[in-house]
Motif scaffolding. Structure first.
Motif, PDB file in Angstrom:
ATOM      1  N   ILE A  83       0.805  -1.230   0.000  1.00  0.00           N
ATOM      2  CA  ILE A  83       0.000   0.000   0.000  1.00  0.00           C
ATOM      3  C   ILE A  83       0.835   1.276   0.000  1.00  0.00           C
ATOM      4  CG2 ILE A  83      -1.965  -1.130   1.101  1.00  0.00           C
ATOM      5  CD1 ILE A  83      -1.097   0.357   3.730  1.00  0.00           C
ATOM      6  N   GLY A  84       2.148   1.137   0.095  1.00  0.00           N
ATOM      7  CA  GLY A  84       3.014   2.306   0.211  1.00  0.00           C
ATOM      8  C   GLY A  84       3.511   2.444   1.637  1.00  0.00           C
ATOM      9  N   TYR A  85       4.366   3.439   1.861  1.00  0.00           N
ATOM     10  CA  TYR A  85       4.946   3.694   3.187  1.00  0.00           C
ATOM     11  C   TYR A  85       5.786   2.511   3.680  1.00  0.00           C
ATOM     12  CZ  TYR A  85       1.317   7.297   3.311  1.00  0.00           C
ATOM     13  OH  TYR A  85       0.495   8.346   3.021  1.00  0.00           O
ATOM     14  N   GLY A  86       6.200   1.609   2.783  1.00  0.00           N
ATOM     15  CA  GLY A  86       6.970   0.447   3.205  1.00  0.00           C
ATOM     16  C   GLY A  86       6.123  -0.637   3.839  1.00  0.00           C
ATOM     17  N   VAL A  87       4.817  -0.652   3.515  1.00  0.00           N
ATOM     18  CA  VAL A  87       3.867  -1.560   4.152  1.00  0.00           C
ATOM     19  C   VAL A  87       3.110  -2.372   3.103  1.00  0.00           C
ATOM     20  CG1 VAL A  87       1.809  -1.673   5.635  1.00  0.00           C
ATOM     21  CG2 VAL A  87       3.563   0.064   6.055  1.00  0.00           C
ATOM     22  N   ALA A  88       2.906  -3.652   3.403  1.00  0.00           N
ATOM     23  CA  ALA A  88       2.039  -4.512   2.586  1.00  0.00           C
ATOM     24  C   ALA A  88       1.046  -5.201   3.508  1.00  0.00           C
ATOM     25  CB  ALA A  88       2.855  -5.545   1.828  1.00  0.00           C
ATOM     26  N   ILE A  89      -0.167  -5.386   3.022  1.00  0.00           N
ATOM     27  CA  ILE A  89      -1.223  -6.015   3.810  1.00  0.00           C
ATOM     28  C   ILE A  89      -1.892  -7.121   2.988  1.00  0.00           C
ATOM     29  CG2 ILE A  89      -3.200  -5.621   5.318  1.00  0.00           C
ATOM     30  CD1 ILE A  89      -2.579  -2.621   5.216  1.00  0.00           C
ATOM     31  N   PRO A  90      -1.183  -8.204   2.737  1.00  0.00           N
ATOM     32  CA  PRO A  90      -1.823  -9.312   2.014  1.00  0.00           C
ATOM     33  C   PRO A  90      -2.938  -9.913   2.871  1.00  0.00           C
ATOM     34  CG  PRO A  90       0.407  -9.912   2.699  1.00  0.00           C
ATOM     35  CD  PRO A  90       0.205  -8.489   3.072  1.00  0.00           C
ATOM     36  N   HIS A  91      -4.061 -10.218   2.225  1.00  0.00           N
ATOM     37  CA  HIS A  91      -5.199 -10.736   2.967  1.00  0.00           C
ATOM     38  C   HIS A  91      -6.065 -11.598   2.051  1.00  0.00           C
ATOM     39  CE1 HIS A  91      -6.184  -6.848   1.174  1.00  0.00           C
ATOM     40  NE2 HIS A  91      -7.416  -7.316   1.031  1.00  0.00           N
ATOM     41  N   ALA A  92      -6.797 -12.507   2.669  1.00  0.00           N
ATOM     42  CA  ALA A  92      -7.680 -13.395   1.910  1.00  0.00           C
ATOM     43  C   ALA A  92      -8.762 -13.920   2.840  1.00  0.00           C
ATOM     44  CB  ALA A  92      -6.880 -14.543   1.312  1.00  0.00           C
ATOM     45  N   PHE A  93      -9.759 -14.552   2.227  1.00  0.00           N
ATOM     46  CA  PHE A  93     -10.866 -15.148   2.964  1.00  0.00           C
ATOM     47  C   PHE A  93     -10.779 -16.666   2.910  1.00  0.00           C
ATOM     48  CE2 PHE A  93     -12.482 -11.107   1.376  1.00  0.00           C
ATOM     49  CZ  PHE A  93     -12.971 -10.548   2.533  1.00  0.00           C
ATOM     50  N   SER A  94     -11.384 -17.301   3.908  1.00  0.00           N
ATOM     51  CA  SER A  94     -11.506 -18.753   3.900  1.00  0.00           C
ATOM     52  C   SER A  94     -12.800 -19.147   4.591  1.00  0.00           C
ATOM     53  CB  SER A  94     -10.322 -19.413   4.611  1.00  0.00           C
ATOM     54  OG  SER A  94     -10.549 -20.810   4.721  1.00  0.00           O
ATOM     55  N   GLU A  95     -13.512 -20.073   3.985  1.00  0.00           N
ATOM     56  CA  GLU A  95     -14.724 -20.599   4.613  1.00  0.00           C
ATOM     57  C   GLU A  95     -14.380 -21.583   5.725  1.00  0.00           C
ATOM     58  OE1 GLU A  95     -17.437 -22.123   1.711  1.00  0.00           O
ATOM     59  OE2 GLU A  95     -17.487 -20.240   0.613  1.00  0.00           O
ATOM     60  N   LYS A  96     -13.133 -22.002   5.783  1.00  0.00           N
ATOM     61  CA  LYS A  96     -12.732 -23.028   6.749  1.00  0.00           C
ATOM     62  C   LYS A  96     -12.134 -22.458   8.032  1.00  0.00           C
ATOM     63  CE  LYS A  96     -12.073 -26.270   3.028  1.00  0.00           C
ATOM     64  NZ  LYS A  96     -11.104 -26.928   2.163  1.00  0.00           N
ATOM     65  N   LEU A  97     -12.076 -21.152   8.140  1.00  0.00           N
ATOM     66  CA  LEU A  97     -11.561 -20.517   9.359  1.00  0.00           C
ATOM     67  C   LEU A  97     -12.713 -20.086  10.251  1.00  0.00           C
ATOM     68  CD1 LEU A  97      -8.727 -18.196   7.982  1.00  0.00           C
ATOM     69  CD2 LEU A  97      -8.456 -20.344   9.225  1.00  0.00           C
ATOM     70  N   ASP A  98     -12.492 -20.185  11.564  1.00  0.00           N
ATOM     71  CA  ASP A  98     -13.487 -19.735  12.534  1.00  0.00           C
ATOM     72  C   ASP A  98     -13.183 -18.351  13.068  1.00  0.00           C
ATOM     73  OD1 ASP A  98     -14.882 -22.168  12.401  1.00  0.00           O
ATOM     74  OD2 ASP A  98     -13.533 -23.065  13.867  1.00  0.00           O
ATOM     75  N   GLN A  99     -11.906 -17.943  12.973  1.00  0.00           N
ATOM     76  CA  GLN A  99     -11.499 -16.640  13.490  1.00  0.00           C
ATOM     77  C   GLN A  99     -10.400 -16.060  12.605  1.00  0.00           C
ATOM     78  OE1 GLN A  99     -10.265 -17.544  17.459  1.00  0.00           O
ATOM     79  NE2 GLN A  99      -8.322 -18.431  16.825  1.00  0.00           N
ATOM     80  N   VAL A 100     -10.164 -14.768  12.763  1.00  0.00           N
ATOM     81  CA  VAL A 100      -9.118 -14.095  12.005  1.00  0.00           C
ATOM     82  C   VAL A 100      -7.763 -14.652  12.431  1.00  0.00           C
ATOM     83  CG1 VAL A 100      -7.996 -11.875  11.545  1.00  0.00           C
ATOM     84  CG2 VAL A 100     -10.481 -11.989  11.761  1.00  0.00           C
ATOM     85  N   VAL A 101      -6.905 -14.893  11.450  1.00  0.00           N
ATOM     86  CA  VAL A 101      -5.542 -15.355  11.697  1.00  0.00           C
ATOM     87  C   VAL A 101      -4.610 -14.297  11.116  1.00  0.00           C
ATOM     88  CG1 VAL A 101      -3.850 -17.156  11.239  1.00  0.00           C
ATOM     89  CG2 VAL A 101      -6.254 -17.766  11.548  1.00  0.00           C
ATOM     90  N   THR A 102      -3.671 -13.835  11.932  1.00  0.00           N
ATOM     91  CA  THR A 102      -2.807 -12.728  11.540  1.00  0.00           C
ATOM     92  C   THR A 102      -1.348 -13.044  11.842  1.00  0.00           C
ATOM     93  OG1 THR A 102      -4.601 -11.241  12.190  1.00  0.00           O
ATOM     94  CG2 THR A 102      -2.479 -10.229  11.787  1.00  0.00           C
ATOM     95  N   VAL A 103      -0.464 -12.494  11.032  1.00  0.00           N
ATOM     96  CA  VAL A 103       0.970 -12.578  11.294  1.00  0.00           C
ATOM     97  C   VAL A 103       1.594 -11.257  10.841  1.00  0.00           C
ATOM     98  CG1 VAL A 103       1.480 -13.727   9.089  1.00  0.00           C
ATOM     99  CG2 VAL A 103       3.074 -13.977  11.003  1.00  0.00           C
ATOM    100  N   PHE A 104       2.577 -10.784  11.601  1.00  0.00           N
ATOM    101  CA  PHE A 104       3.301  -9.551  11.297  1.00  0.00           C
ATOM    102  C   PHE A 104       4.742  -9.915  10.977  1.00  0.00           C
ATOM    103  CE2 PHE A 104       6.196  -6.205  12.659  1.00  0.00           C
ATOM    104  CZ  PHE A 104       5.656  -5.073  12.060  1.00  0.00           C
ATOM    105  N   GLY A 105       5.249  -9.438   9.856  1.00  0.00           N
ATOM    106  CA  GLY A 105       6.641  -9.678   9.489  1.00  0.00           C
ATOM    107  C   GLY A 105       7.367  -8.366   9.255  1.00  0.00           C
ATOM    108  N   ARG A 106       8.636  -8.362   9.641  1.00  0.00           N
ATOM    109  CA  ARG A 106       9.470  -7.169   9.462  1.00  0.00           C
ATOM    110  C   ARG A 106      10.711  -7.563   8.678  1.00  0.00           C
ATOM    111  NH1 ARG A 106      12.069  -4.376  14.692  1.00  0.00           N
ATOM    112  NH2 ARG A 106      13.275  -6.296  14.621  1.00  0.00           N
ATOM    113  N   SER A 107      11.090  -6.709   7.735  1.00  0.00           N
ATOM    114  CA  SER A 107      12.265  -6.945   6.910  1.00  0.00           C
ATOM    115  C   SER A 107      13.159  -5.717   6.934  1.00  0.00           C
ATOM    116  CB  SER A 107      11.855  -7.244   5.462  1.00  0.00           C
ATOM    117  OG  SER A 107      12.990  -7.246   4.631  1.00  0.00           O
ATOM    118  N   ALA A 108      14.373  -5.875   7.430  1.00  0.00           N
ATOM    119  CA  ALA A 108      15.318  -4.761   7.441  1.00  0.00           C
ATOM    120  C   ALA A 108      15.782  -4.436   6.027  1.00  0.00           C
ATOM    121  CB  ALA A 108      16.508  -5.092   8.330  1.00  0.00           C
TER     122      ALA A 108
END
Length: 157
Positions: A61-86
């Motif tokens: 999205i800019g500012y050195g940030v990406a927000i990949p996201h998707a949907f799944s019918e097989k998930l019961d709750q939001v699953v998130t992970v944060f990654g940092r790259s120097a």
């Protein structure tokens, strides 16, 4: 909704290894599987959903940030992970700059509105230059969680 409420220390990757767009997504999905936040049986479906989303338009999205996201019918709750790259990741971002922060999240299809709220909150948070500086300087996962929770980066009780 604060991003910190969707994360635990094991859902933070301090030093991403990859420097390439889909490699970053694979690294983060594999991390979720490794820390048992995502079932191995869902890995391929999730990767394909994320790949299809990225083919529409990059989630860099800019500012050195990406927000990949998707949907799944097989998930019961939001699953998130944060990654940092120097080093930065070539995410084909809208501003053509390398990405240093990746917030990947997977949403149950039934929670479409949560997806929109989460995406907006993450994008708004990362437009703040001070937050990005603090995240880049953070030395541990707990410090990153404190920053994302709005508690600042240093001397937090």
């Amino acid at each position: 909704m604060k991003l910190a409420s969707l994360l635990t220390p094991d859902q933070i990757v301090l030093d991403m290894r990859t420097e390439e767009h889909m490699g970053a997504i694979l690294e983060l999905v594999d991390h979720l599987v490794e820390v048992e936040r995502l079932s191995p049986s869902l890995r391929e479906e999730v990767v394909e959903s994320l790949r299809a989303r990225e083919e529409q338009v990059s989630t860099g999205i800019g500012y050195g940030v990406a927000i990949p996201h998707a949907f799944s019918e097989k998930l019961d709750q939001v699953v998130t992970v944060f990654g940092r790259s120097a080093k930065g990741i070539d995410f084909e971002a809208l501003d053509h700059c390398p990405v240093h922060f990746v917030v990947l999240f997977l949403v149950p299809k039934k929670d479409y509105h949560m997806h929109l709220q989460t995406l907006a909150a993450i994008a708004k948070m990362f437009t703040n230059c001070e937050i990005r500086k603090q995240l880049a300087a953070a030395e541990c996962r707990t410090e990153i969680l404190n920053i994302l929770a709005g508690k600042g980066s240093r001397n937090v009780a």
